[in-house]
Design a protein around this motif. Structure first.
Motif, PDB file in Angstrom:
ATOM      1  N   THR A  73       0.839  -1.184   0.000  1.00  0.00           N
ATOM      2  CA  THR A  73       0.000   0.000   0.000  1.00  0.00           C
ATOM      3  C   THR A  73       0.884   1.246   0.000  1.00  0.00           C
ATOM      4  N   VAL A  74       0.266   2.358  -0.313  1.00  0.00           N
ATOM      5  CA  VAL A  74       0.983   3.633  -0.286  1.00  0.00           C
ATOM      6  C   VAL A  74       1.541   3.886   1.106  1.00  0.00           C
ATOM      7  N   ARG A  75       0.777   3.528   2.123  1.00  0.00           N
ATOM      8  CA  ARG A  75       1.218   3.733   3.512  1.00  0.00           C
ATOM      9  C   ARG A  75       2.526   2.987   3.798  1.00  0.00           C
ATOM     10  N   SER A 125      -2.113  24.863  -8.024  1.00  0.00           N
ATOM     11  CA  SER A 125      -3.182  24.555  -7.064  1.00  0.00           C
ATOM     12  C   SER A 125      -3.746  23.147  -7.271  1.00  0.00           C
ATOM     13  N   ASP A 126      -4.380  22.661  -6.217  1.00  0.00           N
ATOM     14  CA  ASP A 126      -5.094  21.371  -6.243  1.00  0.00           C
ATOM     15  C   ASP A 126      -4.241  20.238  -6.816  1.00  0.00           C
ATOM     16  N   PRO A 127      -3.155  19.892  -6.170  1.00  0.00           N
ATOM     17  CA  PRO A 127      -2.287  18.827  -6.687  1.00  0.00           C
ATOM     18  C   PRO A 127      -2.958  17.459  -6.611  1.00  0.00           C
ATOM     19  N   THR A 128      -2.508  16.552  -7.453  1.00  0.00           N
ATOM     20  CA  THR A 128      -3.003  15.173  -7.412  1.00  0.00           C
ATOM     21  C   THR A 128      -2.533  14.508  -6.130  1.00  0.00           C
ATOM     22  N   THR A 129      -3.443  13.856  -5.438  1.00  0.00           N
ATOM     23  CA  THR A 129      -3.101  13.169  -4.187  1.00  0.00           C
ATOM     24  C   THR A 129      -3.593  11.730  -4.242  1.00  0.00           C
ATOM     25  N   ILE A 130      -3.232  10.977  -3.230  1.00  0.00           N
ATOM     26  CA  ILE A 130      -3.654   9.578  -3.159  1.00  0.00           C
ATOM     27  C   ILE A 130      -3.868   9.199  -1.706  1.00  0.00           C
ATOM     28  N   SER A 131      -4.744   8.211  -1.483  1.00  0.00           N
ATOM     29  CA  SER A 131      -5.027   7.736  -0.128  1.00  0.00           C
ATOM     30  C   SER A 131      -3.896   6.842   0.368  1.00  0.00           C
ATOM     31  N   PRO A 132      -3.610   6.859   1.658  1.00  0.00           N
ATOM     32  CA  PRO A 132      -2.552   5.992   2.194  1.00  0.00           C
ATOM     33  C   PRO A 132      -2.891   4.505   2.067  1.00  0.00           C
ATOM     34  N   VAL A 191       0.224  12.320  -0.040  1.00  0.00           N
ATOM     35  CA  VAL A 191      -0.703  11.340   0.511  1.00  0.00           C
ATOM     36  C   VAL A 191      -1.656  12.036   1.462  1.00  0.00           C
ATOM     37  N   VAL A 192      -2.954  11.921   1.151  1.00  0.00           N
ATOM     38  CA  VAL A 192      -3.984  12.578   1.950  1.00  0.00           C
ATOM     39  C   VAL A 192      -5.012  11.536   2.364  1.00  0.00           C
ATOM     40  N   ASP A 193      -5.250  11.429   3.657  1.00  0.00           N
ATOM     41  CA  ASP A 193      -6.236  10.479   4.173  1.00  0.00           C
ATOM     42  C   ASP A 193      -7.640  11.028   3.947  1.00  0.00           C
ATOM     43  N   PRO A 194      -8.541  10.235   3.308  1.00  0.00           N
ATOM     44  CA  PRO A 194      -9.913  10.702   3.090  1.00  0.00           C
ATOM     45  C   PRO A 194     -10.637  11.075   4.378  1.00  0.00           C
ATOM     46  N   ASP A 195     -10.214  10.459   5.501  1.00  0.00           N
ATOM     47  CA  ASP A 195     -10.846  10.774   6.784  1.00  0.00           C
ATOM     48  C   ASP A 195     -10.364  12.100   7.355  1.00  0.00           C
ATOM     49  N   ARG A 227      -5.273  17.262   4.765  1.00  0.00           N
ATOM     50  CA  ARG A 227      -4.050  17.142   5.559  1.00  0.00           C
ATOM     51  C   ARG A 227      -3.075  16.177   4.876  1.00  0.00           C
ATOM     52  N   ALA A 228      -1.893  16.664   4.554  1.00  0.00           N
ATOM     53  CA  ALA A 228      -0.879  15.830   3.916  1.00  0.00           C
ATOM     54  C   ALA A 228      -0.216  14.948   4.966  1.00  0.00           C
ATOM     55  N   GLN A 229      -0.406  13.644   4.842  1.00  0.00           N
ATOM     56  CA  GLN A 229       0.183  12.707   5.797  1.00  0.00           C
ATOM     57  C   GLN A 229       1.546  12.200   5.343  1.00  0.00           C
ATOM     58  N   GLY A 230       1.809  12.307   4.069  1.00  0.00           N
ATOM     59  CA  GLY A 230       3.074  11.782   3.588  1.00  0.00           C
ATOM     60  C   GLY A 230       3.309  12.137   2.136  1.00  0.00           C
ATOM     61  N   LEU A 231       4.402  11.599   1.609  1.00  0.00           N
ATOM     62  CA  LEU A 231       4.753  11.810   0.210  1.00  0.00           C
ATOM     63  C   LEU A 231       5.296  10.504  -0.351  1.00  0.00           C
ATOM     64  N   LEU A 232       4.820  10.123  -1.517  1.00  0.00           N
ATOM     65  CA  LEU A 232       5.315   8.925  -2.197  1.00  0.00           C
ATOM     66  C   LEU A 232       6.047   9.354  -3.457  1.00  0.00           C
TER      67      LEU A 232
END
Length: 322
Positions: free
Chosen positions: A199-201, A270-277, A298-302, A306-311
């Protein structure tokens, strides 16, 4: 006819014979198969697979497939069972005994043990009137179609059918249990398959490693953040610490004239592409390849925004994806 042509003719005949046999097996499946699945689903213990010779080799594979798809199983060698390994079989288990002839003497003690202690027995054989099938509670009958060698001595068609029956059991059980890719990954953390199911996480960078600046940050400081974090990008947050943009090398080139006179918010896209962890890393690679980018925040849908990480694409390449 040349040797090459002769070899290919034999090979094609073997494959064709086995393919036709599989069609016959598919048509022959009946309520006994469903009963076998139900018996395994009701078991509070494990599925014990046993067989001798080629049936044993196929049994090892069936046990491994069951175990990796959510049905606890292991193989017990019938000869070893007679010398102490019967202690590995207990009430709550289900035994799947495999013998094409149904008369393998090595299975006798194991079969007797199941009858003595009321352990459910599934027999897998091509002989419905064999000793194995007479003792079994449920019968998985494979068609008796001979062997590909033409004189019935080299296990080939029979082992192919036995393997297919085992696969059918495993997949039917897996589907009933709603076994998902993330469940599958728990049993396959290594190798190429483990990489595909990461997973991304699992791969992302988090915490202080994530390159972030506020929209009001001078570009001189933003460049320092890009350089120090080493990903070639920096995320830009708004007044509420939510990710609102990204600065890449393309943004730097577009704003080269007077770059240091700007703030991060003035330079960002603006509005960069993100993905769920929790997304599969393979999905992240597909997105990066499709959009020709090298990083995803990496942005958690919950926790929207909030940026939780970077892949980074290099993280995926490192484990064999890409």
């Amino acid at each position: 006819m040349t040797d090459t042509e002769s070899f290919l003719k034999v090979a094609r005949q073997v494959v064709s014979d086995e393919a036709r046999a599989l069609d016959v097996l598919a048509e022959s499946l009946n309520e006994q198969f469903a009963e076998a699945v139900q018996l395994i689903l009701q078991a509070s213990g494990r599925i014990i697979i046993s067989g001798i010779g080629k049936s044993g080799h196929i049994g090892h594979k069936i046990a491994a497939t069951l175990a990796s798809t959510g049905t606890p199983a292991y193989f017990v060698h019938p000869a070893e069972a007679s010398h102490g390994d019967l202690g590995m079989v207990s009430k709550g288990d289900v035994v799947l005994a495999i013998s094409n002839s149904g008369e393998a003497p090595e299975l006798a003690n194991l079969l007797a043990f199941t009858r003595r202690f009321g352990i459910p027995l599934i027999g897998l054989s091509s002989k419905p009137e064999s000793s194995l099938m007479k003792q079994a509670d449920v019968h998985l009958l494979i068609p008796a179609l001979g062997e590909a060698c033409g004189f019935g001595m080299v296990p080939s068609i029979s082992t192919t059918l036995t393997l297919a029956m085992g696969d059918a059991l495993a997949i039917a059980l897996m589907k009933y249990r709603d076994f998902k890719p993330e469940d599958f990954r728990a049993f396959h953390p290594g190798g190429k398959l483990g990489a595909r199911l990461s997973t991304v996480r699992d791969l992302m960078h988090g915490g202080d490693a994530v390159p972030l600046v506020s929209a009001t940050t001078p570009m001189s400081d933003a460049l320092i953040e890009i350089s120090q974090k080493g990903f070639g990008v920096v995320g830009v947050t708004d007044a509420h610490d939510n990710l609102s943009g990204i600065i890449t090398d393309g943004d730097l080139r577009r704003h080269m004239r007077g770059l240091l006179d700007n703030t991060a918010g003035q330079v960002m896209t603006s509005d960069p592409t993100t993905i769920s962890p929790d997304a599969l890393a393979e999905e992240a690679v597909a997105i990066m390849n499709d959009r020709k980018i090298t990083s995803l925040f990496v942005v958690d849908p919950d926790q929207p925004g909030r940026a939780q990480g970077l892949l980074h694409i290099h993280d995926c390449l490192r484990v064999g994806l890409g």
